[in-house]
Design an enzyme around this catalytic site. Structure first.
Site, short mmCIF file in Angstrom:
data_model
loop_
_atom_site.label_atom_id
_atom_site.label_comp_id
_atom_site.label_asym_id
_atom_site.label_seq_id
_atom_site.Cartn_x
_atom_site.Cartn_y
_atom_site.Cartn_z
N CYS A 62 8.06 -35.76 61.06
CA CYS A 62 6.66 -35.78 61.48
C CYS A 62 6.60 -35.53 62.98
O CYS A 62 7.34 -36.14 63.75
CB CYS A 62 6.05 -37.13 61.14
SG CYS A 62 4.30 -37.25 61.58
N HIS B 209 1.69 -34.68 52.74
CA HIS B 209 2.00 -35.34 54.01
C HIS B 209 0.78 -35.31 54.94
O HIS B 209 0.44 -36.31 55.57
CB HIS B 209 3.21 -34.62 54.64
CG HIS B 209 3.63 -35.11 55.98
ND1 HIS B 209 4.87 -35.69 56.22
CD2 HIS B 209 3.00 -35.11 57.19
CE1 HIS B 209 4.95 -36.03 57.50
NE2 HIS B 209 3.84 -35.68 58.12
N GLU B 210 0.11 -34.15 55.00
CA GLU B 210 -1.04 -34.01 55.91
C GLU B 210 -2.25 -34.80 55.40
O GLU B 210 -2.98 -35.42 56.20
CB GLU B 210 -1.41 -32.54 56.11
CG GLU B 210 -0.28 -31.66 56.66
CD GLU B 210 0.42 -32.21 57.88
OE1 GLU B 210 -0.21 -32.95 58.67
OE2 GLU B 210 1.62 -31.92 58.05
N GLY C 51 2.78 -28.17 59.54
CA GLY C 51 1.48 -28.72 59.22
C GLY C 51 1.03 -29.64 60.34
O GLY C 51 1.85 -30.11 61.14
N HIS D 98 -1.98 -38.28 56.39
CA HIS D 98 -2.40 -38.51 57.78
C HIS D 98 -3.89 -38.81 57.88
O HIS D 98 -4.32 -39.61 58.71
CB HIS D 98 -2.10 -37.28 58.65
CG HIS D 98 -0.72 -37.26 59.25
ND1 HIS D 98 -0.26 -38.24 60.10
CD2 HIS D 98 0.29 -36.36 59.14
CE1 HIS D 98 0.97 -37.95 60.48
NE2 HIS D 98 1.34 -36.81 59.91
ZN ZN Z 1 3.18 -35.99 60.08
#
Ligand code: ZN
Length: 167
Positions: free
Chosen positions: A95, A137-138, A46, A141
């Site tokens: 990450c 997770h994305e 991702g 961000h």
């Molecule tokens: Zn990340």
């Protein structure tokens, strides 16, 4: 298409809240193509636009449940989590913007995310398990949140653990 530079923590862009996409024109199309290419070149599952220094609410995901499966591929614009399950699970994350660091993060097991595809059409995605984790997770961000903020423990590891993705 081009591979773009991935910003490394603690770059301030990684802590910036990204803005809604209003223009689905050529610039966005190039960005999304470049994000897929950048993610693949880095062996990620991702990538979010702020990681390539673009403060827009755009993410890409490419993830195969197992080696035999065709990868599921998403480019999602202006994503919103509209449901998170009360059930959670713990998983190991890394990450691309924090190389060499891994951590255990507790997240909802299932999600529903609404947003737009690369052409602005509305989409709804239901995801479970690892795919749900990648989306969360994305999306983090896009809000300037990194997995190390949520991890219950982190550690340094030079080799990516098998079957665990980074984004
Ligand atoms: Zn990340």
């Amino acid at each position: 298409m081009a591979v773009r530079e991935i910003l490394i923590h603690p770059h301030p862009m990684l802590r910036t809240k990204a803005e809604e996409v209003m223009d689905f024109g050529a610039e966005l199309q190039t960005l999304i193509d470049d994000m897929f290419e950048t993610m693949r070149a880095a062996s990620g599952v991702g990538l979010a636009a702020p990681q390539v220094n673009v403060p827009l609410r755009v993410l890409v995901v490419e993830y195969a449940q197992d080696d035999a499966a065709r990868p599921e591929r998403y480019a999602l614009v202006n994503p919103k989590l509209v449901y998170v399950s009360p059930e959670t699970e713990i998983g190991t994350e890394g990450c691309l913007s924090i190389p060499g660091i891994f951590g255990e993060v507790i997240r909802p097991r299932s999600i529903i995310v609404r947003g737009q595809d690369r052409y602005g059409n509305p989409v709804t995605i239901r995801a479970h398990g690892w795919l749900a984790r990648i989306f969360q997770h994305e999306i983090d961000h896009l809000n300037g949140v990194l997995f190390i903020d949520k991890a219950v423990r982190t550690w340094r590891e030079e080799v990516i653990p098998v079957a665990e993705g980074v984004g």
